[in-house]
Scaffold this motif. Sequence first.
Motif, PDB file in Angstrom:
ATOM      1  N   MET A  94      16.679  24.315  -5.779  1.00 22.10           N
ATOM      2  CA  MET A  94      15.372  24.514  -6.395  1.00 22.10           C
ATOM      3  C   MET A  94      15.307  25.858  -7.106  1.00 22.10           C
ATOM      4  O   MET A  94      15.838  26.859  -6.622  1.00 22.10           O
ATOM      5  CB  MET A  94      14.288  24.442  -5.316  1.00 22.10           C
ATOM      6  CG  MET A  94      12.895  24.743  -5.797  1.00 22.10           C
ATOM      7  SD  MET A  94      11.689  24.613  -4.466  1.00 22.10           S
ATOM      8  CE  MET A  94      11.706  22.851  -4.179  1.00 22.10           C
ATOM      9  N   GLN A 137      17.679  30.520  -7.995  1.00 20.19           N
ATOM     10  CA  GLN A 137      17.999  29.281  -7.291  1.00 20.19           C
ATOM     11  C   GLN A 137      17.903  29.502  -5.792  1.00 20.19           C
ATOM     12  O   GLN A 137      18.470  30.446  -5.263  1.00 20.19           O
ATOM     13  CB  GLN A 137      19.410  28.815  -7.653  1.00 20.19           C
ATOM     14  CG  GLN A 137      19.614  28.465  -9.116  1.00 20.19           C
ATOM     15  CD  GLN A 137      18.851  27.221  -9.507  1.00 20.19           C
ATOM     16  OE1 GLN A 137      17.799  27.307 -10.125  1.00 20.19           O
ATOM     17  NE2 GLN A 137      19.373  26.072  -9.143  1.00 20.19           N
ATOM     18  N   GLN A 191       8.222  27.402   1.205  1.00 23.96           N
ATOM     19  CA  GLN A 191       8.272  28.004  -0.131  1.00 23.96           C
ATOM     20  C   GLN A 191       6.984  28.764  -0.444  1.00 23.96           C
ATOM     21  O   GLN A 191       7.025  29.896  -0.942  1.00 23.96           O
ATOM     22  CB  GLN A 191       8.501  26.944  -1.206  1.00 23.96           C
ATOM     23  CG  GLN A 191       8.543  27.542  -2.617  1.00 23.96           C
ATOM     24  CD  GLN A 191       8.755  26.499  -3.688  1.00 23.96           C
ATOM     25  OE1 GLN A 191       9.011  25.333  -3.388  1.00 23.96           O
ATOM     26  NE2 GLN A 191       8.661  26.899  -4.936  1.00 23.96           N
TER      27      GLN A 191
END
Length: 242
Positions: A101, A113, A187
């Motif tokens: 991601m 990344q 996240q």
Amino acid sequence: QINQTLTIKGVKYQLGTYKGEPVVIFTTGISVPNAAMTMQMALDYFPIDRVVMMGIAGAVNPNFQPGDIAESAQKQYQERRKQDPHSPAYENFGYIHPEEMTVVKQGWDKPQQMPYFSATPELIELAKKAVKAVSPINMPSGKPINIKVGGNGVTGSVFLDNAEYRKWLQRVYSAQVTEMESAAVGQVCFVNDVDWIIIRSISDLAGAQHGKNVENVFDGIASGTGTKLMIGLLDQIVALEQ
């Protein structure tokens, strides 16, 4: 004790206290986008220092049984990435080709990344203390559950009910459990610099059964065992604050 309920964009957030410490309680909803949305709104509207998420998950590791508990305690992502023989060229599963991601965060000069999001070390240590401090947690049958602090969990927008896919997740990601929200919560907490940890209680061994998946049989029981450990962790957090 719940003192107030606020509804923000259709999501209910309950405000109250636990042993004198303020808490915000809410459900993320099922799926990656729901978890990301509700978590970010919570951080936008309330002064949250720590996030403790509890939910159910499908087991990837066949050593887990329904009711057992896995707490995410993955190594810091930089260290884990160095030890990951698959990163960044992950083995595909048929037509599924995973990629890392791309994450943006204030203070970075460009996107990066991110293969993993790692739980907060302080909360991991408190979780270990909670495991030792809580009364034994048993299934309704009386069978003691297994609690594991550590290892990887994987998140995806899919209810996993396929044994071969489960084995691929364990082989490629060393996964212990699979579910649909935790990475989104991780996240959001990561980009907001908020401490976090995930507690997942096992409802089924993904794709191991013959016939219909048994998640609906054990989801309530699994939620109960996970809640007992979550309360034990909250006790440790409160003790740290007082």
